[in-house]
Scaffold this motif. Structure first.
Motif: not given
Length: 286
Positions: A106-111, A144-151, A166-169
């Motif tokens: 998750i940390e890697a994707l948040v970056r 998790a990255a979608f939620e964390a990136a803006g925090d 926005k996030l899609y499947y």
């Protein structure tokens, strides 16, 4: 930002719409969570050839990204390999994507999210689209990255906070779509290219992802690029496979869209949608 488990997933799931948005001037990046190192060689032409899979898949991915007109980032994790049976029976390779602590991934994707600053992300549903450990983990990490990136308190040192809107499947192999295309091709040629797939689906029924579609992107003009990008992953696809037996004009007339499920939105939008950026364009412009 399209987040995928392996190189080639980007070309088999939503590729035409990625090419469409890129052509329209939208910045598009594909993130491959793993290098696809444990992927089987599925192209018969490589059957008797000694090849370096990890290196070749890097080359294939670069070619596919060029065809689609998108940027590409490797998240840097190791393919877990495909595993049969229920997830609780899987024994995953040590250190592989599906076996690691998700917080590291998750940390890697948040970056990456904070560096690229996307307004829209796409990924897989909670089932991974299909039950591959890397696809399921890709869902977990993307959400998790979608939620964390803006925090601003989450993952310090990974860049300035950025909140996607926005996030899609991805919704790929809906039963309705496969049936419609299959019957249209049979009408013209006398043969249904997806007969075997439909038979397997009937024998092993599972929830149809097509029932969850909220968003359809008209992308038929980019089906040739989609197919060319998939064929660029030449170790992973037989160029004579039934996937390429569907004439583009038939597919365009029967089902000319890439389909998605809206999973998370921080902007006002009404479903059904015809644009991944519905509600975002107004927010960004204003």
């Amino acid at each position: 930002m399209a987040v995928h488990a392996h190189p080639d997933d980007e070309s088999s799931k939503g590729a035409a719409s990625l090419a469409k948005y890129s052509s329209d001037g939208v910045g598009v990046v594909v993130v491959s969570c793993t290098g696809g190192e444990r992927g089987d060689v599925l192209n018969p032409k490589f059957a008797d050839t000694a090849i370096d899979i990890p290196t070749l898949r890097v080359t294939e991915m670069a070619r596919a990204a060029e065809i689609l007109g998108v940027a590409h980032v490797w998240l840097g994790f190791e393919d877990s390999g495909y595993h049969e049976g229920a997830p609780d029976t899987w024994t995953l390779p040590e250190g592989s994507f599906g076996a690691l602590d998700p917080a590291v991934e998750i940390e890697a994707l948040v970056r990456v999210v904070r560096a690229f600053r996307p307004h829209v992300m796409t990924t897989y549903d909670e089932n991974g689209g299909y039950p591959h450990p890397d696809h399921i983990r890709c869902h977990v990490v993307s959400m998790a990255a979608f939620e964390a990136a803006g925090d601003p308190d989450a993952y310090p040192g990974t860049g300035e906070p950025w909140q996607p809107l926005k996030l899609y499947y991805n919704v790929g192999f809906s039963r309705e779509r496969m049936l419609a295309i299959n019957e249209a091709v049979r009408e013209r040629t006398g043969e249904g290219p997806f007969d075997e797939w439909i038979k397997r689906f009937a024998e092993n029924p599972r929830p149809d992802p097509g029932a969850r579609i909220t968003t359809r992107i008209e992308a038929a003009d980019f089906f040739p690029q989609r197919d060319a990008a998939l064929k660029a992953h030449e170790t992973q696809i037989d160029p004579d496979a039934h996937w390429f037996a569907v004439p583009h004009d038939i597919e365009a007339s029967v089902w000319g869209t890439d389909d998605y499920e809206l999973a998370r939105s921080l902007v006002d939008t009404d479903v059904p949608e015809t644009d991944l950026f519905a509600g975002v364009r107004e927010r960004v412009v204003s």
